[in-house]
Scaffold this motif. Structure first.
Motif, PDB file in Angstrom:
ATOM      1  N   GLY A 102       0.795  -1.229   0.000  1.00 24.46           N
ATOM      2  CA  GLY A 102       0.000   0.000   0.000  1.00 24.46           C
ATOM      3  C   GLY A 102       0.827   1.278   0.000  1.00 24.46           C
ATOM      4  N   PRO A 103       1.861   1.401   0.835  1.00 20.33           N
ATOM      5  CA  PRO A 103       2.625   2.663   0.886  1.00 20.33           C
ATOM      6  C   PRO A 103       3.562   2.877  -0.302  1.00 20.33           C
ATOM      7  CG  PRO A 103       2.809   1.401   2.941  1.00 20.33           C
ATOM      8  CD  PRO A 103       2.233   0.482   1.923  1.00 20.33           C
ATOM      9  N   SER A 104       3.619   1.948  -1.258  1.00 14.29           N
ATOM     10  CA  SER A 104       4.544   2.072  -2.394  1.00 14.29           C
ATOM     11  C   SER A 104       4.325   3.374  -3.148  1.00 14.29           C
ATOM     12  CB  SER A 104       4.363   0.899  -3.355  1.00 14.29           C
ATOM     13  OG  SER A 104       4.774  -0.308  -2.765  1.00 14.29           O
ATOM     14  N   GLY A 105       5.412   3.866  -3.751  1.00 10.40           N
ATOM     15  CA  GLY A 105       5.348   5.098  -4.523  1.00 10.40           C
ATOM     16  C   GLY A 105       6.147   6.197  -3.873  1.00 10.40           C
ATOM     17  N   GLU A 106       6.392   7.260  -4.621  1.00  7.10           N
ATOM     18  CA  GLU A 106       7.142   8.409  -4.123  1.00  7.10           C
ATOM     19  C   GLU A 106       8.505   7.984  -3.582  1.00  7.10           C
ATOM     20  OE1 GLU A 106       4.730  10.419  -1.289  1.00  7.10           O
ATOM     21  OE2 GLU A 106       3.210  11.031  -2.749  1.00  7.10           O
ATOM     22  N   GLY A 107       9.224   7.192  -4.403  1.00  4.94           N
ATOM     23  CA  GLY A 107      10.569   6.777  -4.021  1.00  4.94           C
ATOM     24  C   GLY A 107      10.629   5.595  -3.084  1.00  4.94           C
ATOM     25  N   LEU A 108       9.496   4.934  -2.831  1.00  4.08           N
ATOM     26  CA  LEU A 108       9.460   3.765  -1.950  1.00  4.08           C
ATOM     27  C   LEU A 108       8.997   2.547  -2.751  1.00  4.08           C
ATOM     28  CD1 LEU A 108       9.699   2.508   0.873  1.00  4.08           C
ATOM     29  CD2 LEU A 108       7.333   3.235   1.316  1.00  4.08           C
ATOM     30  N   ASN A 109       9.849   1.545  -2.845  1.00  5.82           N
ATOM     31  CA  ASN A 109       9.563   0.309  -3.592  1.00  5.82           C
ATOM     32  C   ASN A 109       9.414  -0.832  -2.595  1.00  5.82           C
ATOM     33  OD1 ASN A 109       9.345  -1.783  -5.432  1.00  5.82           O
ATOM     34  ND2 ASN A 109      11.516  -1.787  -5.968  1.00  5.82           N
ATOM     35  N   ILE A 110       8.234  -1.474  -2.574  1.00  7.01           N
ATOM     36  CA  ILE A 110       7.960  -2.548  -1.614  1.00  7.01           C
ATOM     37  C   ILE A 110       7.620  -3.822  -2.372  1.00  7.01           C
ATOM     38  CG2 ILE A 110       6.559  -3.283   0.352  1.00  7.01           C
ATOM     39  CD1 ILE A 110       5.891  -0.319   0.824  1.00  7.01           C
ATOM     40  N   GLN A 111       8.297  -4.901  -2.033  1.00  9.97           N
ATOM     41  CA  GLN A 111       8.046  -6.199  -2.673  1.00  9.97           C
ATOM     42  C   GLN A 111       8.008  -7.271  -1.588  1.00  9.97           C
ATOM     43  OE1 GLN A 111       7.292  -6.189  -5.809  1.00  9.97           O
ATOM     44  NE2 GLN A 111       8.013  -4.104  -6.271  1.00  9.97           N
ATOM     45  N   LEU A 112       7.392  -8.404  -1.916  1.00 10.70           N
ATOM     46  CA  LEU A 112       7.258  -9.493  -0.945  1.00 10.70           C
ATOM     47  C   LEU A 112       7.771 -10.806  -1.521  1.00 10.70           C
ATOM     48  CD1 LEU A 112       4.563  -7.509  -0.513  1.00 10.70           C
ATOM     49  CD2 LEU A 112       4.171  -9.142   1.343  1.00 10.70           C
ATOM     50  N   GLY A 113       8.369 -11.624  -0.660  1.00 10.94           N
ATOM     51  CA  GLY A 113       8.873 -12.930  -1.063  1.00 10.94           C
ATOM     52  C   GLY A 113       8.399 -14.021  -0.129  1.00 10.94           C
ATOM     53  N   GLY A 114       8.672 -15.264  -0.512  1.00 14.48           N
ATOM     54  CA  GLY A 114       8.264 -16.412   0.295  1.00 14.48           C
ATOM     55  C   GLY A 114       7.217 -17.256  -0.402  1.00 14.48           C
ATOM     56  N   ASN A 115       7.125 -18.511  -0.008  1.00 17.17           N
ATOM     57  CA  ASN A 115       6.181 -19.445  -0.637  1.00 17.17           C
ATOM     58  C   ASN A 115       4.720 -19.004  -0.548  1.00 17.17           C
ATOM     59  OD1 ASN A 115       8.086 -21.249  -1.615  1.00 17.17           O
ATOM     60  ND2 ASN A 115       8.120 -22.452   0.274  1.00 17.17           N
ATOM     61  N   PRO A 116       4.254 -18.509   0.596  1.00 17.93           N
ATOM     62  CA  PRO A 116       2.850 -18.067   0.654  1.00 17.93           C
ATOM     63  C   PRO A 116       2.536 -16.986  -0.381  1.00 17.93           C
ATOM     64  CG  PRO A 116       3.742 -18.267   2.867  1.00 17.93           C
ATOM     65  CD  PRO A 116       4.895 -18.413   1.933  1.00 17.93           C
ATOM     66  N   VAL A 117       3.455 -16.053  -0.558  1.00 15.38           N
ATOM     67  CA  VAL A 117       3.251 -14.980  -1.534  1.00 15.38           C
ATOM     68  C   VAL A 117       3.276 -15.546  -2.944  1.00 15.38           C
ATOM     69  CG1 VAL A 117       4.206 -12.829  -2.451  1.00 15.38           C
ATOM     70  CG2 VAL A 117       4.247 -13.265   0.015  1.00 15.38           C
ATOM     71  N   GLN A 118       4.226 -16.443  -3.189  1.00 19.66           N
ATOM     72  CA  GLN A 118       4.352 -17.044  -4.515  1.00 19.66           C
ATOM     73  C   GLN A 118       3.071 -17.761  -4.931  1.00 19.66           C
ATOM     74  OE1 GLN A 118       7.161 -20.329  -4.832  1.00 19.66           O
ATOM     75  NE2 GLN A 118       7.795 -19.620  -6.846  1.00 19.66           N
ATOM     76  N   GLU A 119       2.493 -18.536  -4.015  1.00 19.85           N
ATOM     77  CA  GLU A 119       1.272 -19.281  -4.336  1.00 19.85           C
ATOM     78  C   GLU A 119       0.065 -18.360  -4.441  1.00 19.85           C
ATOM     79  OE1 GLU A 119       0.404 -22.832  -2.283  1.00 19.85           O
ATOM     80  OE2 GLU A 119       2.470 -23.543  -2.257  1.00 19.85           O
ATOM     81  N   ALA A 120       0.000 -17.353  -3.592  1.00 15.54           N
ATOM     82  CA  ALA A 120      -1.135 -16.427  -3.643  1.00 15.54           C
ATOM     83  C   ALA A 120      -1.144 -15.622  -4.929  1.00 15.54           C
ATOM     84  CB  ALA A 120      -1.095 -15.489  -2.439  1.00 15.54           C
ATOM     85  N   GLU A 121       0.049 -15.376  -5.498  1.00 19.54           N
ATOM     86  CA  GLU A 121       0.167 -14.572  -6.700  1.00 19.54           C
ATOM     87  C   GLU A 121      -0.007 -15.373  -7.981  1.00 19.54           C
ATOM     88  OE1 GLU A 121       1.820 -10.701  -6.803  1.00 19.54           O
ATOM     89  OE2 GLU A 121      -0.063 -11.241  -5.832  1.00 19.54           O
ATOM     90  N   GLN A 122      -0.054 -16.704  -7.861  1.00 19.49           N
ATOM     91  CA  GLN A 122      -0.207 -17.530  -9.058  1.00 19.49           C
ATOM     92  C   GLN A 122      -1.557 -17.256  -9.706  1.00 19.49           C
ATOM     93  OE1 GLN A 122       0.358 -21.570  -7.840  1.00 19.49           O
ATOM     94  NE2 GLN A 122       2.564 -21.480  -7.976  1.00 19.49           N
ATOM     95  N   GLU A 123      -1.540 -17.219 -11.039  1.00 22.22           N
ATOM     96  CA  GLU A 123      -2.779 -16.995 -11.775  1.00 22.22           C
ATOM     97  C   GLU A 123      -3.641 -18.239 -11.722  1.00 22.22           C
ATOM     98  OE1 GLU A 123      -1.905 -15.796 -15.727  1.00 22.22           O
ATOM     99  OE2 GLU A 123      -0.677 -14.083 -15.129  1.00 22.22           O
ATOM    100  N   GLU A 124      -4.932 -18.031 -11.473  1.00 20.55           N
ATOM    101  CA  GLU A 124      -5.839 -19.173 -11.376  1.00 20.55           C
ATOM    102  C   GLU A 124      -6.037 -19.845 -12.732  1.00 20.55           C
ATOM    103  OE1 GLU A 124      -7.035 -20.450  -8.642  1.00 20.55           O
ATOM    104  OE2 GLU A 124      -6.085 -18.945  -7.397  1.00 20.55           O
TER     105      GLU A 124
END
Length: 720
Positions: A148-170
């Motif tokens: 949510g706070p991304s932008g204005e010089g702030l880059n936020i990313q997430l890693g880990g298996n839970p994120v990887q599976e949640a981001e998979q296209e159905e």
């Protein structure tokens, strides 16, 4: 087989209605129970398993999954504005179910989670359950809040298996592309919309029932997420192929003047026998993975086997019923210029001429084709097994970007730490862990070592070790081996502590070792059973030996192409692979099982026709010529379908699916083009009559199992 086909065609409406009912009933049950996928690598009697068990029992809050929030701020992560935004996000995330802790870099002792230049930092989300127990929707909510706070010089990313599976296209467009490719090739082959549609309908019914059962089976077996896609890939390719062979025989029978029911019976009684034998061989090969005793393999093996089983059953039941209903309508809605009906074996036939050319120069043909296969096998010698980390994912994925940010700020080793776990000899006696920690801090390949944590009972301790190299590098594996073989044993003997190494690198290393230990048993059983079945069917010694050798060559060539693309990077960008790495540990066993079974398909289809000609004439050379002339076109069409279906899955995003797509497509292409149309005819010409030699004593012992039907079956009266 003829009696079975007679019953199926005589009760065709019952068969079709039964399939429709099964599709809706099993589909409804599958939808109601849903899927429960799991990618837990629980290995029996392994060092990483001991580490996991200790964490699970002694550190339950740390035994679950973890995810990482990595952020980069141009103004610095400790600037007041950035700190305020990130603290608020961490506080919201900490309220989510199963989040036991959010380790913030802003807390006391969190300075180690900030890079030296102060622009990159990370927070660790600790879950109290494994990944398969987490709700994907909740994980997506965590991702949304974190970014949510991304932008204005702030880059936020997430890693880990839970994120990887949640981001998979159905959804996956690869299946639709493969289906479209099959439509085009079937239209070119048959030139009729009806003839094109019947194999597709049969395969889709089979997949609908089979994949629904796979979904239900995820509650029984530990099944990885990619199992459904893999089963769909194999089921679509194999299902259309099986239907194609039976449909081709049916049309030939109609051309010979048989009535529609008799033509369907004849198709099942000839091509259907080969389909049954080939399908059973594939299933045996897949289920052979249960011999390895690794439960991670069970669900995927069962899923693929179910897909093959139901495509085989559909080809032997649903398709003959539909063909009997369709009759001569099978050639309706023709497209001009497509679908030649010629199956002639006179000297003007293309496949007849090709076979004769090969047979005129058998030594040269065998040498050139065999040499090509051996050349393709050479890269296999460089095969390296390991783990594929997030660094191999597409650049636009948040997990890949989080990986790159961690590597930029803290070094590549931060993406795959070793988890050191110790069962202490007595409460509070952590001398063993302390010695190990001190030793590791002096190691050249270690970037950082965290502080030691003890559980409440102080009988178990843990800390993490960050290598200087990435999880998939050779140096990381060498460091793991050095810790286990050189550092831990003397400390254990001196202090009495029981030290174990966990983490993703250790898990995949142990997994690879477990597979390597049991691989000879698996290969031996599959090869021996397949060779024995071929010996029984073809009453020969040389034919099964040749088949085994050819299959192993096609597998070796497929592995060579995999290594060249995924390890060496040759042409990798063409299929969307932008980062090379080792081959994931469990992939070779799956590819061997699937390819060995699929290779047997074409072996059976070609050799059964050659054997049929041999039984009629007992002339070795002409039997090979006629066998290839009669099957070359349909085998080529079947291979083209399977290759395009498998190749279409390389368009997906998951690396493991790209691996399977390339491996299976290249193996089938090599098998159909090089082995079945060049090497096999050349070798059979060189063997001559010796190809069909079987010692009398062995012939008496072996049971009789014929792929060819008995001579001159009694005609069947048409039933409505």
């Amino acid at each position: 087989m003829r009696s079975f086909a007679t019953w199926i065609t005589g009760h065709r409406k019952t068969v079709v209605i039964s399939w429709i009912a099964a599709l809706f009933l099993i589909g409804a049950i599958s939808s109601s129970v849903g899927a429960e996928f799991s990618e837990e690598f629980k290995l029996p009697a392994s060092d990483s398993k001991e580490a996991f068990d200790l964490l699970e029992t002694k550190f339950p809050a740390q035994s679950g999954e973890t995810s990482t929030i990595v952020f980069k701020a141009n103004a610095g992560v400790e600037s007041p504005a950035v700190e305020k935004k990130m603290k608020a996000a961490f506080a919201e995330i900490a309220k989510f179910p199963h989040v036991s802790e959010v380790a913030s870099p802003y807390k006391k002792g969190g300075a180690a989670a900030v890079s030296d230049n102060g622009k990159i930092a990370y927070a660790t989300i600790q879950f109290d359950v494994p990944n398969n127990k987490l709700d994907k929707e909740k994980t997506r909510g965590i991702i949304a809040i974190a970014k949510g706070p991304s932008g204005e010089g702030l880059n936020i990313q997430l890693g880990g298996n839970p994120v990887q599976e949640a981001e998979q296209e159905e959804g996956d467009s690869s299946f639709a592309i493969g289906l479209l490719a099959a439509v085009v090739i079937l239209l070119i082959t048959f030139g009729s919309i009806v003839a094109m549609g019947l194999p597709l309908v049969t395969a889709l019914f089979a997949l609908g029932v089979g994949l629904s059962l796979v979904t239900i089976g995820t509650h029984v077996f530990n099944t990885a997420n990619f199992a459904i896609i893999l089963a769909a890939m194999i089921g679509l390719g194999v299902g259309i192929d099986y239907a194609l062979f039976i449909l081709t025989r049916f049309r030939n029978a109609l051309d010979e003047g048989l009535e529609k029911q008799e033509a369907a019976i004849a198709a099942v009684d000839t091509a259907g026998r080969a389909v049954l034998f080939a399908g059973i061989t594939v299933i045996i090969s897949l289920l052979g993975m249960f011999l390895l005793g690794l439960n991670f393999l069970y669900g995927v093996a069962a899923a693929a086997a179910l897909a093959v089983l139901f495509t085989m059953i559909a080809a032997l039941t649903l398709l003959p019923a539909l063909l009997t209903i369709a009759g001569h309508w099978v050639d309706r809605l023709r497209i001009p210029g497509l679908g030649s009906r010629s199956t002639s074996v006179d000297e003007s036939g293309r496949w007849f001429r090709w076979s004769r050319e090969i047979q005129k120069r058998p030594v040269l043909s065998a040498a050139l084709s065999g040499g090509l296969l051996l050349l393709l096998c050479v890269p296999t010698l460089s095969l390296r097994l390991g783990t594929n980390d997030a660094g191999t994912e597409p650049p636009d994925k948040t997990t890949r970007q989080a990986y790159d940010l961690l590597a930029e700020g803290f070094g590549p080793g931060f993406n795959g730490p070793f988890v050191m776990v110790a069962a202490l000899p007595a409460p509070g006696e952590d001398e063993g862990l302390t010695q190990l920690s001190n030793s590791l801090e002096k190691e050249g390949g270690v970037a950082a070592v965290t502080s030691i944590s003890l559980n409440k009972a102080e009988n178990t301790g843990t800390f993490q070790v960050y290598p200087t190299t990435s999880p998939q590098s050779v140096e990381t594996t060498q460091l793991l081996d050095h810790i286990r073989n050189d550092l831990i044993p003397p400390i254990e003997s001196k202090t009495g502590a029981q030290l174990h190494v966990g983490g993703i690198n250790a898990v995949f290393e142990d997994f690879g070792n477990a597979i390597s230990e049991k691989l000879p048993l698996f290969i031996g059983v599959v090869v021996l059973l397949s060779a024995l079945l071929l010996m029984i069917v073809f009453r020969s010694i040389l034919v099964p030996l040749k088949a085994v050798l050819m299959n192993l060559l096609s597998i070796g060539a497929a592995f060579g192409i995999i290594v060249a693309v995924f390890q060496w990077g040759w042409g990798a960008s063409i299929i969307g692979v932008d980062n090379t790495g080792p081959i994931i540990s469990f992939f070779p066993i799956f590819l061997f099982a699937i390819v060995f079974g699929l290779s047997m398909d074409y072996e059976v289809f070609l050799m059964s026709r050659i054997h049929e000609e041999w039984e009629h004439s007992h002339e070795a050379g002409p039997s090979v010529t006629r066998g290839l002339a009669l099957t070359g076109r349909v085998i080529t069409a079947a291979a083209a379908i399977m290759v395009t279906v498998f190749a279409s899955f390389m368009l997906g995003e998951e690396r493991i699916i790209k691996l399977f797509g390339l491996g299976l497509a290249s193996a089938v292409l090599i098998d159909a083009v090089v082995i079945r149309t060049i090497l096999v005819p050349a070798l059979m010409q060189l063997f001559g009559k010796r190809a069909w030699w079987l010692p009398h004593w062995l012939a008496r012992i072996l049971p009789r199992l014929a792929v060819e039907p008995p001579e001159k079956p009694a005609p069947v009266t048409e039933t409505g």
